[in-house]
Design a protein around this motif. Sequence first.
Motif, mmCIF file in Angstrom:
data_model
loop_
_atom_site.group_PDB
_atom_site.id
_atom_site.type_symbol
_atom_site.label_atom_id
_atom_site.label_comp_id
_atom_site.label_asym_id
_atom_site.label_seq_id
_atom_site.Cartn_x
_atom_site.Cartn_y
_atom_site.Cartn_z
ATOM 1 N N PHE A 20 36.351 34.319 58.434
ATOM 2 C CA PHE A 20 37.009 35.445 57.767
ATOM 3 C C PHE A 20 36.036 35.967 56.717
ATOM 4 C CE2 PHE A 20 38.034 33.034 53.912
ATOM 5 C CZ PHE A 20 38.091 31.735 54.381
ATOM 6 N N PHE A 21 36.382 37.049 56.073
ATOM 7 C CA PHE A 21 35.461 37.674 55.112
ATOM 8 C C PHE A 21 36.068 37.723 53.708
ATOM 9 C CE2 PHE A 21 34.362 39.465 59.215
ATOM 10 C CZ PHE A 21 32.982 39.451 59.212
ATOM 11 N N LYS A 22 35.176 37.743 52.733
ATOM 12 C CA LYS A 22 35.565 38.127 51.380
ATOM 13 C C LYS A 22 34.703 39.321 50.999
ATOM 14 C CE LYS A 22 36.624 33.457 49.659
ATOM 15 N NZ LYS A 22 37.630 33.046 48.660
ATOM 16 N N PRO A 23 35.210 40.225 50.163
ATOM 17 C CA PRO A 23 34.387 41.351 49.711
ATOM 18 C C PRO A 23 33.435 40.909 48.592
ATOM 19 C CG PRO A 23 36.549 41.480 48.713
ATOM 20 C CD PRO A 23 36.583 40.289 49.641
ATOM 21 N N ASP A 24 32.414 41.713 48.313
ATOM 22 C CA ASP A 24 31.468 41.327 47.262
ATOM 23 C C ASP A 24 32.119 41.299 45.875
ATOM 24 O OD1 ASP A 24 31.682 44.062 46.920
ATOM 25 O OD2 ASP A 24 29.537 44.482 47.106
ATOM 26 N N THR A 25 33.238 41.987 45.719
ATOM 27 C CA THR A 25 33.961 41.962 44.437
ATOM 28 C C THR A 25 34.609 40.605 44.154
ATOM 29 O OG1 THR A 25 35.695 43.068 45.719
ATOM 30 C CG2 THR A 25 34.460 44.431 44.172
ATOM 31 N N ALA A 26 34.604 39.714 45.140
ATOM 32 C CA ALA A 26 35.143 38.363 44.923
ATOM 33 C C ALA A 26 34.137 37.459 44.219
ATOM 34 C CB ALA A 26 35.559 37.732 46.253
ATOM 35 N N LEU A 27 32.862 37.838 44.228
ATOM 36 C CA LEU A 27 31.832 36.957 43.666
ATOM 37 C C LEU A 27 31.996 36.789 42.162
ATOM 38 C CD1 LEU A 27 28.625 38.110 45.558
ATOM 39 C CD2 LEU A 27 29.867 35.948 45.854
ATOM 40 N N LEU A 28 31.749 35.568 41.707
ATOM 41 C CA LEU A 28 31.777 35.229 40.298
ATOM 42 C C LEU A 28 30.479 34.476 40.020
ATOM 43 C CD1 LEU A 28 34.037 35.625 38.160
ATOM 44 C CD2 LEU A 28 34.843 33.337 38.737
ATOM 45 N N ARG A 29 29.598 35.099 39.245
ATOM 46 C CA ARG A 29 28.254 34.531 39.055
ATOM 47 C C ARG A 29 28.083 33.966 37.648
ATOM 48 N NH1 ARG A 29 25.079 36.828 43.235
ATOM 49 N NH2 ARG A 29 25.845 38.828 43.989
ATOM 50 N N ASN A 30 26.983 33.211 37.486
ATOM 51 C CA ASN A 30 26.543 32.744 36.158
ATOM 52 C C ASN A 30 27.611 31.939 35.414
ATOM 53 O OD1 ASN A 30 24.108 34.183 36.549
ATOM 54 N ND2 ASN A 30 25.140 36.071 35.931
ATOM 55 N N ASN A 31 28.396 31.166 36.178
ATOM 56 C CA ASN A 31 29.414 30.310 35.563
ATOM 57 C C ASN A 31 30.398 31.064 34.683
ATOM 58 O OD1 ASN A 31 28.693 27.791 36.708
ATOM 59 N ND2 ASN A 31 26.960 27.656 35.301
ATOM 60 N N GLN A 32 30.640 32.309 35.040
ATOM 61 C CA GLN A 32 31.662 33.060 34.319
ATOM 62 C C GLN A 32 33.029 32.407 34.550
ATOM 63 O OE1 GLN A 32 30.707 36.850 36.271
ATOM 64 N NE2 GLN A 32 30.616 37.745 34.234
ATOM 65 N N PRO A 33 33.940 32.491 33.578
ATOM 66 C CA PRO A 33 35.269 31.893 33.784
ATOM 67 C C PRO A 33 36.038 32.588 34.908
ATOM 68 C CG PRO A 33 35.223 33.191 31.761
ATOM 69 C CD PRO A 33 33.810 33.142 32.275
ATOM 70 N N PHE A 34 36.905 31.811 35.530
ATOM 71 C CA PHE A 34 37.804 32.367 36.548
ATOM 72 C C PHE A 34 39.147 32.629 35.866
ATOM 73 C CE2 PHE A 34 41.284 31.475 39.580
ATOM 74 C CZ PHE A 34 41.009 32.428 40.554
ATOM 75 N N PHE A 35 39.626 33.842 35.953
ATOM 76 C CA PHE A 35 40.908 34.179 35.342
ATOM 77 C C PHE A 35 42.026 34.007 36.363
ATOM 78 C CE2 PHE A 35 37.882 36.150 32.493
ATOM 79 C CZ PHE A 35 38.400 35.780 31.268
ATOM 80 N N TYR A 36 42.942 33.100 36.034
ATOM 81 C CA TYR A 36 44.012 32.753 36.973
ATOM 82 C C TYR A 36 44.830 34.001 37.296
ATOM 83 C CZ TYR A 36 47.013 29.411 39.329
ATOM 84 O OH TYR A 36 47.677 28.685 40.291
ATOM 85 N N PRO A 37 44.967 34.362 38.573
ATOM 86 C CA PRO A 37 45.620 35.626 38.921
ATOM 87 C C PRO A 37 47.146 35.569 38.756
ATOM 88 C CG PRO A 37 44.983 34.453 40.915
ATOM 89 C CD PRO A 37 44.467 33.633 39.757
ATOM 90 N N PHE A 38 47.709 36.656 38.324
ATOM 91 C CA PHE A 38 49.160 36.710 38.046
ATOM 92 C C PHE A 38 50.003 36.590 39.312
ATOM 93 C CE2 PHE A 38 48.094 41.049 39.144
ATOM 94 C CZ PHE A 38 49.191 41.464 39.881
ATOM 95 N N PHE A 39 49.404 36.888 40.477
ATOM 96 C CA PHE A 39 50.190 37.000 41.714
ATOM 97 C C PHE A 39 50.319 35.681 42.471
ATOM 98 C CE2 PHE A 39 45.879 38.807 42.225
ATOM 99 C CZ PHE A 39 45.321 37.838 43.015
ATOM 100 N N SER A 40 49.780 34.598 41.893
ATOM 101 C CA SER A 40 49.883 33.298 42.567
ATOM 102 C C SER A 40 50.273 32.221 41.576
ATOM 103 C CB SER A 40 48.546 32.930 43.213
ATOM 104 O OG SER A 40 48.614 31.624 43.768
ATOM 105 N N ASN A 41 50.971 31.208 42.073
ATOM 106 C CA ASN A 41 51.270 30.025 41.260
ATOM 107 C C ASN A 41 50.632 28.772 41.853
ATOM 108 O OD1 ASN A 41 53.059 31.203 39.272
ATOM 109 N ND2 ASN A 41 54.477 31.521 40.981
ATOM 110 N N ASP A 42 49.760 28.956 42.850
ATOM 111 C CA ASP A 42 49.202 27.783 43.530
ATOM 112 C C ASP A 42 47.799 28.075 44.062
ATOM 113 O OD1 ASP A 42 49.296 25.149 44.410
ATOM 114 O OD2 ASP A 42 50.180 25.679 46.346
ATOM 115 N N VAL A 43 46.870 28.370 43.141
ATOM 116 C CA VAL A 43 45.477 28.597 43.540
ATOM 117 C C VAL A 43 44.788 27.247 43.716
ATOM 118 C CG1 VAL A 43 43.247 29.574 42.866
ATOM 119 C CG2 VAL A 43 45.362 30.826 42.374
ATOM 120 N N HIS A 44 44.142 27.058 44.865
ATOM 121 C CA HIS A 44 43.430 25.813 45.173
ATOM 122 C C HIS A 44 41.922 26.008 45.146
ATOM 123 C CE1 HIS A 44 46.681 23.235 47.408
ATOM 124 N NE2 HIS A 44 47.168 23.821 46.332
#
Length: 203
Positions: free
Chosen positions: A28-52
């Motif tokens: 499957f694919f992810k778009p380039d906007t999914a990339l998170l570089r340089n150890n930037q923090p990941f912001f937990y998305p509001f639309f999920s309660n179970d990110v793995h």
Amino acid sequence: MKIICIGRNYTEHAKEMASPVPDKPIFFFKPDTALLRNNQPFFYPFFSNDVHHEVEVVIKINRLGRNIAEKFAHRYYSEIGLGIDFTARDLQQECKQKGLPWEISKAFDGAAPISNFISIKNLGDVNSIDFWLDKNDRTVQRGNTSQMIFSINRLIAYLSQFVTLKIGDLIYTGTPSGVGPIKVGDRLKAYMNDNLMLDFFIR
Ligand code: ZN
């Protein structure tokens, strides 16, 4: 560039998901906007309660190619990194139950943290790379590329039958067992052959 992700490439992970072991690669694919570089923090998305978390070895393509023979596939990459294939498991389950594509659970902004890349000259045998993920200094996932159902070169040969591979494309090669939830405040560190590759926080 594009990001191609492989599903169920480790038997133990397929088992923990109660999914059959595939007889050919699933992608499957992810778009380039999914990339998170340089150890930037990941912001937990509001639309999920179970990110793995799913820690994965990532191949960076360095030549244009299609219909690549497996015996020549090694010529199409010279660097390897580590990435996380963040997955909103609740959204994915909902899609699976309805028989719908589950892009929404995989393609969202920030869902593909990526490390810097290491030359394969410095990694040794690409079919024997050790990698693991620590969550809050406890190891939660551990794998070795020797455990892949479909090897890196097999994946490149297979994918390039359908999709032209271009310079800079990334292939997330699937996750070993031990996937699990993250929460705000967690710190994730990922290692490949003893190199610290990723070190970032969930915010
Ligand atoms: Zn994955």
